[in-house]
Design a protein around this motif. Structure first.
Motif, short mmCIF file in Angstrom:
data_model
loop_
_atom_site.label_atom_id
_atom_site.label_comp_id
_atom_site.label_asym_id
_atom_site.label_seq_id
_atom_site.Cartn_x
_atom_site.Cartn_y
_atom_site.Cartn_z
N ALA A 1 0.66 -1.00 -0.04
CA ALA A 1 0.10 0.23 0.01
C ALA A 1 0.71 1.27 0.10
O ALA A 1 1.14 2.19 -0.57
N SER A 2 1.97 1.61 0.58
CA SER A 2 2.81 2.36 0.94
C SER A 2 3.56 2.61 -0.19
O SER A 2 3.67 4.21 -1.19
N THR A 3 4.03 2.03 -1.07
CA THR A 3 4.58 1.49 -2.84
C THR A 3 3.63 2.33 -3.67
O THR A 3 3.63 3.44 -4.10
N VAL A 4 2.52 1.83 -3.61
CA VAL A 4 1.14 2.81 -4.41
C VAL A 4 1.32 3.77 -3.81
O VAL A 4 1.21 4.70 -5.49
N THR A 5 1.28 4.37 -2.75
CA THR A 5 1.57 5.83 -2.76
C THR A 5 2.52 6.17 -2.62
O THR A 5 1.97 7.80 -3.27
N SER A 6 3.22 5.86 -2.34
CA SER A 6 4.83 6.90 -2.97
C SER A 6 5.08 7.48 -4.02
O SER A 6 5.18 7.85 -4.80
N PHE A 7 4.52 5.98 -5.24
CA PHE A 7 4.48 6.68 -7.28
C PHE A 7 3.39 7.22 -7.53
O PHE A 7 3.47 8.31 -7.53
N THR A 8 1.62 7.13 -6.64
CA THR A 8 1.09 8.22 -7.19
C THR A 8 1.35 9.53 -6.62
O THR A 8 0.75 10.51 -7.03
N MET A 9 2.34 9.26 -5.64
CA MET A 9 2.24 11.06 -4.49
C MET A 9 3.10 11.27 -5.64
O MET A 9 3.41 12.57 -6.03
N GLY A 10 4.44 10.48 -6.03
CA GLY A 10 5.59 11.16 -6.58
C GLY A 10 4.63 11.48 -8.04
O GLY A 10 5.07 12.75 -8.82
N LEU A 11 3.98 10.52 -8.52
CA LEU A 11 3.53 10.83 -9.85
C LEU A 11 2.75 12.49 -10.08
O LEU A 11 2.94 13.28 -10.68
N SER A 12 1.72 12.41 -9.04
CA SER A 12 1.30 13.75 -8.89
C SER A 12 1.60 15.25 -8.24
O SER A 12 1.54 16.60 -9.06
N LEU A 13 3.17 15.07 -7.85
CA LEU A 13 4.31 16.04 -7.49
C LEU A 13 5.19 16.43 -8.88
O LEU A 13 4.97 17.72 -9.42
N TRP A 14 4.88 14.83 -9.21
CA TRP A 14 5.97 15.13 -11.04
C TRP A 14 4.54 15.74 -12.06
O TRP A 14 4.91 17.19 -12.67
N MET A 15 3.56 15.45 -12.29
CA MET A 15 2.58 16.38 -12.83
C MET A 15 2.39 18.18 -12.26
O MET A 15 2.02 18.88 -13.32
#
Length: 160
Positions: free
Chosen positions: A128-142
């Motif tokens: 769950a934390s890996t999925v959250t890390s990916f989505t948070m990183g993606l949103s910061l990038w966008m």
């Protein structure tokens, strides 16, 4: 009982600190930091709890760490989610997010109990934390890409 009293006090302090950090550095960055920390600590924390189940020191450290990581993400996630959507669909979107999050979180004990590994909650937390890390990183990038390919901030622009 005696372990819980200091932990509750620490939770109140941590919650205020997380709110301050979100206001200062941005809610997405605070959630990303909490998720990455959870990735790093999930397996060791559950291993310690499995290896030393009756140690008051391990229980206190593991409980406090889990509480701090939980507060890092949970205390600001609703503000983050609300900011993802424009006002026209914000209520529906946040309600849908809450339903999906409840389903995933609500099934966690059943999934972990069915897994024949005593450290299963750590693996579930890591996933769950890996999925959250990916989505948070993606949103910061966008967000840093000026909303391309998708605008992810509708309430505040900085700090995100």
């Amino acid at each position: 009982g005696t372990i819980m009293i200091p932990e509750l006090g620490l939770s109140g302090l941590a919650s205020s600190s997380v709110g301050y950090a979100a206001d200062t550095y941005g809610v997405a960055k605070v959630n990303l930091a909490a998720a990455l920390s959870s990735c790093a600590l999930a397996i060791p924390q559950y291993w310690l709890l499995h290896r030393f189940p009756s140690s008051p020191a391990v229980l206190a450290v593991a409980g406090t760490t889990a509480n701090a990581l939980l507060l890092g993400g949970v205390s600001t996630i609703n503000f983050y989610v609300a900011g993802l959507f424009p006002a026209e669909v914000r209520g529906t979107s946040v309600a849908l997010y809450s339903s999906v999050a409840s389903l995933i979180g609500g099934l966690a004990p059943m999934i972990c109990a069915a897994w024949p590994n005593p450290i299963a909650p750590g693996y579930y937390t890591l996933l769950a934390s890996t999925v959250t890390s990916f989505t948070m990183g993606l949103s910061l990038w966008m967000h840093q890409a000026g909303g391309r390919p998708l605008q992810v901030s509708h309430i505040i622009d900085q700090p995100f």
